[in-house]
Design a protein around this motif. Sequence first.
Motif, mmCIF file in Angstrom:
data_model
loop_
_atom_site.group_PDB
_atom_site.id
_atom_site.type_symbol
_atom_site.label_atom_id
_atom_site.label_comp_id
_atom_site.label_asym_id
_atom_site.label_seq_id
_atom_site.Cartn_x
_atom_site.Cartn_y
_atom_site.Cartn_z
ATOM 1 N N THR A 1 -7.554 6.981 19.547
ATOM 2 C CA THR A 1 -7.361 7.748 18.320
ATOM 3 C C THR A 1 -8.444 7.382 17.320
ATOM 4 O O THR A 1 -9.025 6.293 17.390
ATOM 5 C CB THR A 1 -5.971 7.487 17.705
ATOM 6 N N ASP A 2 -8.722 8.303 16.414
ATOM 7 C CA ASP A 2 -9.746 8.084 15.392
ATOM 8 C C ASP A 2 -9.108 7.966 14.017
ATOM 9 O O ASP A 2 -8.166 8.697 13.690
ATOM 10 C CB ASP A 2 -10.753 9.240 15.368
ATOM 11 N N LEU A 3 -9.638 7.047 13.212
ATOM 12 C CA LEU A 3 -9.236 6.908 11.817
ATOM 13 C C LEU A 3 -10.472 7.045 10.936
ATOM 14 O O LEU A 3 -11.540 6.524 11.271
ATOM 15 C CB LEU A 3 -8.594 5.541 11.557
ATOM 16 N N ALA A 4 -10.295 7.728 9.811
ATOM 17 C CA ALA A 4 -11.410 7.870 8.874
ATOM 18 C C ALA A 4 -11.605 6.572 8.101
ATOM 19 O O ALA A 4 -10.636 5.965 7.628
ATOM 20 C CB ALA A 4 -11.146 9.022 7.915
ATOM 21 N N LEU A 5 -12.846 6.157 7.988
ATOM 22 C CA LEU A 5 -13.159 5.005 7.146
ATOM 23 C C LEU A 5 -13.065 5.406 5.681
ATOM 24 O O LEU A 5 -13.517 6.484 5.287
ATOM 25 C CB LEU A 5 -14.572 4.498 7.442
ATOM 26 N N GLN A 6 -12.480 4.541 4.868
ATOM 27 C CA GLN A 6 -12.428 4.766 3.431
ATOM 28 C C GLN A 6 -13.637 4.101 2.777
ATOM 29 O O GLN A 6 -14.253 3.197 3.339
ATOM 30 C CB GLN A 6 -11.129 4.196 2.858
ATOM 31 N N ASP A 7 -13.976 4.559 1.590
ATOM 32 C CA ASP A 7 -15.146 4.045 0.881
ATOM 33 C C ASP A 7 -14.883 2.618 0.413
ATOM 34 O O ASP A 7 -14.047 2.381 -0.461
ATOM 35 C CB ASP A 7 -15.458 4.941 -0.314
ATOM 36 N N ILE A 8 -15.606 1.672 0.981
ATOM 37 C CA ILE A 8 -15.376 0.267 0.649
ATOM 38 C C ILE A 8 -15.746 -0.038 -0.800
ATOM 39 O O ILE A 8 -15.214 -0.971 -1.413
ATOM 40 C CB ILE A 8 -16.156 -0.648 1.621
ATOM 41 N N GLU A 9 -16.640 0.763 -1.381
ATOM 42 C CA GLU A 9 -17.039 0.548 -2.772
ATOM 43 C C GLU A 9 -15.904 0.876 -3.737
ATOM 44 O O GLU A 9 -15.885 0.392 -4.870
ATOM 45 C CB GLU A 9 -18.269 1.397 -3.105
ATOM 46 N N LEU B 1 -5.753 2.812 -2.969
ATOM 47 C CA LEU B 1 -4.760 1.739 -2.976
ATOM 48 C C LEU B 1 -3.761 1.856 -1.832
ATOM 49 O O LEU B 1 -2.939 0.963 -1.634
ATOM 50 C CB LEU B 1 -4.018 1.707 -4.318
ATOM 51 N N THR B 2 -3.829 2.945 -1.068
ATOM 52 C CA THR B 2 -2.998 3.061 0.132
ATOM 53 C C THR B 2 -3.690 2.427 1.340
ATOM 54 O O THR B 2 -3.172 2.501 2.453
ATOM 55 C CB THR B 2 -2.694 4.536 0.449
ATOM 56 N N SER B 3 -4.831 1.810 1.108
ATOM 57 C CA SER B 3 -5.640 1.259 2.197
ATOM 58 C C SER B 3 -5.609 -0.262 2.205
ATOM 59 O O SER B 3 -5.211 -0.907 1.231
ATOM 60 C CB SER B 3 -7.097 1.737 2.064
ATOM 61 N N VAL B 4 -6.044 -0.823 3.327
ATOM 62 C CA VAL B 4 -6.231 -2.268 3.457
ATOM 63 C C VAL B 4 -7.683 -2.530 3.835
ATOM 64 O O VAL B 4 -8.355 -1.682 4.428
ATOM 65 C CB VAL B 4 -5.296 -2.884 4.519
ATOM 66 N N ARG B 5 -8.131 -3.704 3.481
ATOM 67 C CA ARG B 5 -9.508 -4.095 3.809
ATOM 68 C C ARG B 5 -9.482 -5.134 4.922
ATOM 69 O O ARG B 5 -8.804 -6.162 4.809
ATOM 70 C CB ARG B 5 -10.206 -4.660 2.578
ATOM 71 N N LEU B 6 -10.204 -4.863 5.990
ATOM 72 C CA LEU B 6 -10.325 -5.797 7.107
ATOM 73 C C LEU B 6 -11.701 -6.444 7.045
ATOM 74 O O LEU B 6 -12.721 -5.753 7.143
ATOM 75 C CB LEU B 6 -10.164 -5.088 8.450
ATOM 76 N N THR B 7 -11.718 -7.747 6.867
ATOM 77 C CA THR B 7 -12.964 -8.509 6.876
ATOM 78 C C THR B 7 -12.912 -9.435 8.079
ATOM 79 O O THR B 7 -12.115 -10.381 8.104
ATOM 80 C CB THR B 7 -13.130 -9.317 5.576
ATOM 81 N N LEU B 8 -13.719 -9.156 9.077
ATOM 82 C CA LEU B 8 -13.628 -9.861 10.355
ATOM 83 C C LEU B 8 -14.949 -10.538 10.702
ATOM 84 O O LEU B 8 -16.011 -10.154 10.216
ATOM 85 C CB LEU B 8 -13.253 -8.881 11.473
ATOM 86 N N THR C 1 0.811 -1.221 0.000
ATOM 87 C CA THR C 1 0.000 0.000 0.000
ATOM 88 C C THR C 1 0.842 1.268 0.000
ATOM 89 O O THR C 1 0.292 2.365 -0.089
ATOM 90 C CB THR C 1 -0.915 0.041 1.241
ATOM 91 N N GLU C 2 2.158 1.140 0.105
ATOM 92 C CA GLU C 2 2.999 2.319 0.298
ATOM 93 C C GLU C 2 3.502 2.939 -0.993
ATOM 94 O O GLU C 2 4.183 3.958 -0.968
ATOM 95 C CB GLU C 2 4.186 1.958 1.202
ATOM 96 N N HIS C 3 3.190 2.331 -2.132
ATOM 97 C CA HIS C 3 3.648 2.872 -3.405
ATOM 98 C C HIS C 3 2.730 4.004 -3.855
ATOM 99 O O HIS C 3 1.515 3.953 -3.661
ATOM 100 C CB HIS C 3 3.691 1.765 -4.462
ATOM 101 N N ARG C 4 3.325 5.013 -4.455
ATOM 102 C CA ARG C 4 2.535 6.141 -4.927
ATOM 103 C C ARG C 4 1.573 5.692 -6.013
ATOM 104 O O ARG C 4 1.907 4.902 -6.879
ATOM 105 C CB ARG C 4 3.451 7.235 -5.473
ATOM 106 N N SER C 5 0.373 6.218 -5.961
ATOM 107 C CA SER C 5 -0.641 5.818 -6.925
ATOM 108 C C SER C 5 -1.580 6.984 -7.171
ATOM 109 O O SER C 5 -1.803 7.829 -6.297
ATOM 110 C CB SER C 5 -1.433 4.610 -6.406
ATOM 111 N N ILE C 6 -2.144 7.027 -8.384
ATOM 112 C CA ILE C 6 -3.136 8.049 -8.688
ATOM 113 C C ILE C 6 -4.480 7.686 -8.069
ATOM 114 O O ILE C 6 -5.417 8.481 -8.112
ATOM 115 C CB ILE C 6 -3.292 8.235 -10.212
ATOM 116 N N MET C 7 -4.568 6.482 -7.489
ATOM 117 C CA MET C 7 -5.793 6.041 -6.814
ATOM 118 C C MET C 7 -5.524 5.986 -5.313
ATOM 119 O O MET C 7 -4.904 5.034 -4.822
ATOM 120 C CB MET C 7 -6.230 4.667 -7.328
ATOM 121 N N PRO C 8 -5.965 6.977 -4.553
ATOM 122 C CA PRO C 8 -5.691 7.012 -3.106
ATOM 123 C C PRO C 8 -6.174 5.772 -2.360
ATOM 124 O O PRO C 8 -5.586 5.392 -1.344
ATOM 125 C CB PRO C 8 -6.446 8.265 -2.642
#
Length: 226
Positions: free
Chosen positions: A103-111, A30-37, A21-28
Amino acid sequence: MQIAIDRKILLDPLSKIVRITEHRSIMPILTSVRLTLGTERSSITATDLEVSAVINVKAETPPADIVLRGSVLHNILKALEQGDVTLTIDQNTVTISQGKFVTDLALQDIEEFPEVKLMEADKKLRLKTKTLFESIEKVEFATGHDETRYVLTGLYFKHKAGNIEVVATDGHRIAFHRQDIQEDGLSMPGVIIPKKAVSDLMRIVGDEEEVVSASAYTGLSTPHNF
């Protein structure tokens, strides 16, 4: 919704795949991970569209499916103590707490998070990591770096007749390594795997004495004359 989960369950797999997720991308996204629990196949997923990784985890929690910034989540978990952490999931944020830490983290759009399909093959080539990595280390120095000749930036793998062959070249030099393996009656067409994918695999598996499975799919890994 609140979820209490052992920090180690999240941190260990996240440490292995967060670099994707640490590589620069034009799609923000892609810096995220998905947690399915809280499902039969609880997992942590990362992708940059070239390389994808899904690590299954054992998480006996209420069901949750969220997307968070990978490096930020990783840094927070590294800074916390061993033991349980609490994730409080609201509509737009996740609150991570442990003891006096909050601490708070913003949720990213799962879609927006790309779908990562787990392909199941009828036949898989199974190799010990020591066997695979030994071949890679013998030839990877010869891979190319010119992105305009993308095919030369990867490693060519082929398996047949009880051995595995790995080849790398930058157009000026070539390295070849063949290694005998236990015959399993399977064969795999020649495929070129990006060097980045190979590096990520070696980092994820590490020095563990594991067995990895390899499969080639029509339309995903295309045979090449190398």
